[in-house]
Design an enzyme around this catalytic site. Structure first.
Site, PDB file in Angstrom:
ATOM      1  N   GLU A  85      -5.770  -2.396  -0.824  1.00  0.00           N
ATOM      2  CA  GLU A  85      -4.661  -1.427  -0.803  1.00  0.00           C
ATOM      3  C   GLU A  85      -5.191  -0.002  -0.737  1.00  0.00           C
ATOM      4  OE1 GLU A  85      -1.957  -2.854  -0.180  1.00  0.00           O
ATOM      5  OE2 GLU A  85      -2.703  -4.831  -0.752  1.00  0.00           O
ATOM      6  N   GLU A  91      -3.929  -4.052   8.836  1.00  0.00           N
ATOM      7  CA  GLU A  91      -4.379  -5.187   8.023  1.00  0.00           C
ATOM      8  C   GLU A  91      -5.822  -5.602   8.283  1.00  0.00           C
ATOM      9  OE1 GLU A  91      -2.926  -5.640   5.554  1.00  0.00           O
ATOM     10  OE2 GLU A  91      -0.925  -4.890   5.986  1.00  0.00           O
ATOM     11  N   GLU A 120       0.793  -1.222   0.000  1.00  0.00           N
ATOM     12  CA  GLU A 120       0.000   0.000   0.000  1.00  0.00           C
ATOM     13  C   GLU A 120       0.830   1.278   0.000  1.00  0.00           C
ATOM     14  OE1 GLU A 120       0.258  -2.273   2.475  1.00  0.00           O
ATOM     15  OE2 GLU A 120       0.335  -1.343   4.437  1.00  0.00           O
ATOM     16  N   HIS A 152      -6.022   1.032   2.686  1.00  0.00           N
ATOM     17  CA  HIS A 152      -4.809   1.382   3.439  1.00  0.00           C
ATOM     18  C   HIS A 152      -4.439   2.861   3.305  1.00  0.00           C
ATOM     19  CE1 HIS A 152      -3.181  -2.220   5.219  1.00  0.00           C
ATOM     20  NE2 HIS A 152      -3.079  -2.879   4.089  1.00  0.00           N
TER      21      HIS A 152
END
Ligand SMILES: [Zn+2]
Length: 840
Positions: A292, A314, A260, A295
Site C-alpha cells: 500500500e 498493482e 491505498e 501505491h
C-alpha cells in the site's frame, strides 16, 4: 447499474477540468442512512455543452447547478444529466445515502463484541458515488475538502490532516492534494488511535476498541515495518512521500487485503490477529503494508488514466511491496513466498480462458477492470517487472521511474508514458519487449533437455521454450540455471549450488531452443533447476534425471528459494495432469516434514489438499488424505514447540485428520503438543473439522459462539453451521447464499466457505443444479464484489463430473449473465475441466 465506459470517460475528461470537491457528510441520522452534500467546482472546455455526474442515493434531495435548482427526478439510474454548462461551474448535490454492508461505499459495522458502531469508506473502483456525487473516473483528479458531522464520542479521520475541530462532533479536514475519486476515504466511530512520527511524517494507527490489545501487542512490529519501508522507498524513488500524514486503519469486514487511500490506508483487521499466527502471516502483513505504501507513488501520486493501466498500480505495488519487504524488513524471504504462492496465482489466471494481457489495450468499463484485479495484474505483472529489471539493470529502471514521477506528479499517466521514461533512462527501445510481455496474454513453458555422455557428464543441455497453440508467442527471457550437488568436501549431506549461469533466451536467434554451451563437458548435477533465482515468468519442467532425484534430494537442498521452485514445479506438473497426485503425496510425505520455510509448508499443504480433494476419485481420496495427515503429524512431532512450523503443522493435521476423538480432545486440553496454544482460532478450526465429519453439531457451535462474542467468532460459527452434514443446515445455508442482502459481505463469505465439503457429495448433490439455476438472480441482487465472491466460494467445486460442466456450459450460453458471474463460472469450470481430465 451501468458501469462507466472508457469512451464516456474519455469524452468527459476532454470536456471537464475539476477544480475541487467539498464534501460534507452528516453521520448523526438514523442507522440506515447518512446525509451527503457534495459541492463540485469545475470548468468546461466547451460552454453550453452537457455531461453527467454520478450519484447512487437512497433519496436525492436537491441538485443545484450554477445557482439553478434542477429536478431530482432527472436522475437516471446512477447518472444525473447536466446541461448548458458554463465555463466555470458550481454543482451542489444533496442526498440521503445508504450505508452498505458489502464493503463498498460507506460500510457500517456493529461489533458483536461490544455493540459499538464503526464506519469506513471504500471508494474503489467506482464506489465513491455511493458516498458523494462526483465525476467518478480516475483522471478527473481534484483537491478534496472533507467535513464530517459525527456523534461527539466518535473519532473521525480522512485523507488529509485535521484542519479544525472537532467542535460539537464537527470535523473539518484540510484540503488534500489532487485525488482521484476512488481514493476518497474516511473512518468514523469509537476507534482506538495510536500516534507516532517518522522522518517528519505523522503516523497513525486505528482499530476498533475490541482489537486495541492486539494492536498494542503488535504496534512495535507494525511501526518498525512502516518506518523501514518509508526509508527504503524514499531511497529507491528519490521522491518524498507526497501526502501530509500516513495513517493506517484496520477496519472490519474489508473486502480486499487493503486499499491505498492517500494519507489513510485501510486494511482488513484480520491483520491484527487475536490468536497465534505463523511468521508467514506476519510477513504477509508486512508485505501488505509495503504494497500500500508503494501505491502512494504508483497510483496515488501518479494515477492511471483509465483502467487499461491497472497494472501501473498493482504490478508495481506488488513488485515494490515484495522487494521492499525483502530488502528493508526482517522478512527477508518475501521473494520465496512470491515465487511459490503469489506466482501460482498468476500462472493459474494466465492459463484460463479469461486470461488477458498485463496491460490490455482497451478495458471497456469499470466492471471489466474489477474483474482484472486478478493474478495477472498483480503477480504476473510484478514478475514481468522483475524480468525487466534483470534485463535493463536496476539503475536504469529506477532512473526511469524517477523521471516518470517528476513528469506526472499529481497527474495521470499511461503505459506509453512509462515506457518513454524507461527508454530515456536505459537508452533502449522497449516497444518489442512491451509487445510480447505486456500486450500479449499467456505464458511460456521452459523445459530443460539433457543429453549425457557415457561418463555421466553433460553432452548437451538446452532450454526449450514453448507456447500454447492459441497464443504461439515466444519471448525473450533472462533466466538463471542452477546446478545443485553434494559438497565435494563431504561436509554432511546437504545439496549446495555448484554453479549458476544466467542466460538470455532469444527466440529470434535460436527459434526457442537455447543450448547452454558452458555446461557441455561438466559433470551432471544431481538437480538442475531452470529459472533458478526466479527471474522470469514461465512454467518450467525439469529434465527426467532431476525429476527422479527430487523426492530424495529436496529435503537436503540448502537454498530455500530453490526448494520453493522445485515444490512449485511439482505442484504445477500435477495441476496440469502430467504427473499423478500420488507422486505429489509421496513428495509431501518424503520432504515436507523437513521443510523449514513455514510459508512453503502452508502453501504446499493448501495446494496439495486442493488437488487431492478434486483430482482423486472418492474411493482413493481417503487413503491419500490419511497420508497427508500423517505428514502433518510427523512435522508436528519435529517442529520446535511454540513456533510457526508447529502451528502450520497443527492446522494441516486438524483439517485433514479423521481421528475425531483425538482432535476433539484438544478442545479439552487432552494430548495437546507441548508449546501449542489451542487458542480461539485453533479451537474454531477443530470445531469446523468436527462439524464437517458430523462429530459436532449445533449445540457445540452455539456453545463456542457464546464463549466467543467476537466478529471472528460469528464468522467461524457461520462456516461451521454451513459445513454440518445435515439437510436442514445445508438448506438454511443455501438460502442465505442465494437470498437477500441482509447478511454482511463477510458473513456471506463465511457461509459459502462452509457449504461445499468433499466428504458430503451425496448430501449436496441437488445443490449443484440449484447453483446454476439460482445464482444469476442472486448475483443481480448484490453489489459486484460480493456477488462475485459468493459465486466463486459457492461454486460446486467438488462436483467433478461431466454433468457439472454441462450445466456450466448451458449457463454460459445465456446472454443475460452479470459479467462478474460469467467470469467466475468460466474460471471455475476450467478448473473442473482439469480435475475431470486428471481423474480420467
Ligand atoms: Zn494494490
Amino acid at each position: 447499474m451501468p458501469s462507466l465506459t472508457r469512451v464516456a470517460a474519455g469524452e468527459r475528461a476532454a470536456l471537464l477540468t475539476v477544480e475541487s470537491y467539498d464534501i460534507e457528510l452528516d453521520l448523526t441520522g438514523p442507522a440506515e442512512r447518512f446525509r451527503s452534500t457534495s459541492t463540485v467546482r469545475f470548468r468546461a472546455a466547451t460552454p453550453g455543452a452537457g455531461t453527467f455526474v454520478e450519484v447512487r442515493p437512497a433519496r436525492l434531495l436537491g441538485v443545484r447547478l450554477n445557482g439553478a435548482e434542477l429536478d431530482p427526478a432527472a436522475l437516471d439510474d446512477n447518472q444525473f444529466p447536466l446541461t448548458g454548462l458554463a465555463a466555470e461551474n458550481t454543482l451542489v448535490v444533496e442526498a440521503e445515502m445508504a450505508y452498505s454492508n458489502s464493503g463498498e461505499g460507506l460500510h457500517r459495522f456493529v461489533d458483536p463484541a461490544d455493540g459499538e458502531t464503526y464506519l469506513y469508506a471504500m471508494s474503489g473502483m467506482d464506489n465513491a458515488q455511493r458516498i458523494f456525487a462526483c465525476f467518478d473516473q480516475p483522471d478527473l483528479k481534484a483537491p478534496v475538502t472533507l467535513t464530517v458531522v459525527a456523534p461527539p464520542e466518535w473519532t473521525v479521520a480522512g485523507n488529509g490532516r485535521l484542519g479544525t475541530g472537532p467542535v460539537s462532533g464537527r470535523w473539518v479536514f484540510a484540503p488534500t492534494p489532487p485525488l482521484a475519486t476512488y481514493f476518497v476515504t474516511l473512518v468514523a466511530g469509537p476507534y482506538s488511535v495510536r500516534r507516532a512520527e517518522h522522518d517528519g511524517i505523522p503516523l497513525g494507527l486505528y482499530c476498533r476498541r475490541s482489537l486495541t490489545e492486539h494492536l498494542d501487542r503488535d504496534i512495535e512490529e507494525i511501526l518498525t515495518v512502516t518506518r523501514q519501508c518509508l526509508d527504503r522507498l524514499h531511497r529507491l524513488f528519490g521522491v518524498r512521500y507526497p501526502f501530509d500524514k500516513y495513517d493506517q486503519a484496520f477496519v472490519p469486514e474489508f473486502n480486499m487485503g487493503a486499499m491505498e487511500n492517500p494519507g489513510l490506508v485501510t486494511l482488513r483487521d484480520e491483520y491484527l490477529p487475536r490468536s497465534a499466527v505463523t511468521d508467514a502471516e506476519r510477513e504477509r502483513r508486512a508485505n501488505v503494508i509495503a504494497h500500500e505504501m508503494s501505491h502512494m507513488w504508483f497510483g496515488d501520486l501518479v494515477t492511471l488514466r483509465w483502467w487499461d493501466d491497472l497494472w501501473l498500480n498493482e504490478s508495481f505495488a506488488e513488485y515494490f511491496g515484495t522487494r521492499v519487504t525483502a530488502e528493508a524488513t526482517r522478512f527477508d524471504r518475501a521473494w520465496i513466498t512470491f515465487a511459490l504462492h503469489r506466482k501460482a496465482w498468476g500462472y493459474a489466471a494466465d492459463q484460463r480462458p479469461s486470461t488477458h494481457p498485463v496491460a490490455p489495450a482497451e478495458v471497456v468499463d469499470a466492471a471489466e477492470a474489477l474483474a482484472n484485479l486478478d493474478g495477472i495484474s498483480y503477480a504476473k505483472g510484478a514478475s514481468v517487472l522483475r524480468q525487466l529489471v534483470a534485463w535493463l539493470g536496476d539503475d536504469a529502471f529506477l532512473a526511469g521511474l524517477r523521471e516518470y514521477f517528476a513528469a506526472h506528479r499529481f497527474g495521470n499517466a499511461t503505459l506509453a508514458d512509462l515506457l518513454a521514461a524507461l527508454a530515456t533512462s536505459s537508452g533502449r527501445d522497449l516497444t518489442g519487449w512491451a509487445q510480447v510481455w505486456l500486450r500479449q496474454p499467456r505464458l511460456n513453458t521452459v523445459r530443460t533437455e539433457v543429453r549425457l555422455r557415457d561418463d555421466g557428464h553433460y553432452a548437451e543441455v538446452a532450454l526449450v521454450q514453448s507456447a500454447p497453440p492459441e497464443h504461439p508467442v515466444l519471448r525473450p527471457h533472462r533466466i538463471g540455471v542452477g546446478l545443485y550437488d553434494t559438497e565435494p568436501a563431504g561436509e554432511g549431506i546437504a545439496l549446495w549450488l555448484r554453479d549458476r549461469i544466467e542466460v538470455d533466451l532469444d527466440p529470434a536467434v535460436d527459434g526457442g531452443r537455447t543450448v547452454l554451451d558452458g555446461l557441455s563437458g561438466q559433470p551432471a548435477a544431481r538437480l538442475l533447476l531452470p529459472n533458478d533465482g526466479d527471474l522470469t515468468f514461465a512454467k518450467v519442467r525439469l529434465d527426467a534425471g532431476s525429476v527422479a532425484a527430487v523426492p530424495a534430494a529436496l529435503s537436503e537442498l540448502a537454498d530455500p528459494l530453490a526448494r520453493a521452485l522445485f515444490w512449485a514445479e511439482a505442484l504445477d506438473a500435477v495441476t496440469d495432469g502430467e504427473r499423478p497426485v500420488a507422486d505429489l503425496v509421496a513428495l509431501v510425505v518424503a520432504a515436507l516434514p523437513a521443510e523449514t520455510e513455514v510459508a512453503v509448508v502452508q502453501d504446499v499443504l493448501a495446494r496439495a489438499r486442493n488437488l487431492l480433494d478434486r483430482y482423486l476419485d472418492p474411493e482413493v481420496r481417503p487413503a491419500a488424505l490419511e497420508q497427508l495427515a500423517g505428514a502433518c503429524a510427523r512435522l508436528l512431532a519435529v517442529a520446535p514447540p511454540g513456533g510457526s512450523g508447529q502451528l502450520a503443522a497443527a492446522r494441516g493435521w486438524i483439517s485433514s485428520t479423521v481421528d475425531t476423538a483425538r482432535v476433539a480432545g484438544w478442545l479439552a486440553g487432552k494430548d495437546v503438543p507441548d508449546g501449542l496454544a489451542v487458542d480461539a482460532e485453533l479451537r474454531w478450526a477443530v470445531l469446523r473439522r468436527l462439524a464437517v465429519l458430523g462429530a459436532a453439531g449445533e449445540p457445540e457451535i452455539a456453545a463456542e459462539q457464546a464463549a466467543d462474542r467476537s466478529a471472528s467468532g460469528a464468522e467461524w460459527a457461520a462456516t461451521c453451521r454451513a459445513a454440518l452434514p445435515d439437510p436442514a443446515a445445508k438448506e438454511h445455508a443455501w438460502r442465505l447464499l442465494v437470498g437477500g442482502t441482509s447478511l454482511s459481505n463477510r458473513l456471506l463469505e463465511a457461509t459459502a466457505r462452509g457449504f461445499w465439503q468433499p466428504e458430503q457429495a451425496g448430501l449436496t448433490d441437488s445443490y449443484v443444479e440449484r447453483y446454476f439455476a439460482e445464482m444469476p438472480a442472486a448475483a443481480r441482487r448484490r453489489t459486484p464484489w460480493v456477488a462475485d465472491r459468493v459465486a466463486g466460494l459457492g461454486y460446486p467445486r467438488y462436483a467433478v463430473s461431466a454433468r457439472t460442466r454441462e450445466l456450466a456450459a448451458a449457463l454460459l450460453a445465456r446472454d443475460d449473465l452479470p459479467p462478474g458471474l460469467r467470469r467466475v463460472v468460466v474460471d471455475e469450470d476450467d478448473d473442473l475441466r482439469r480435475a475431470l481430465a486428471a481423474r480420467r
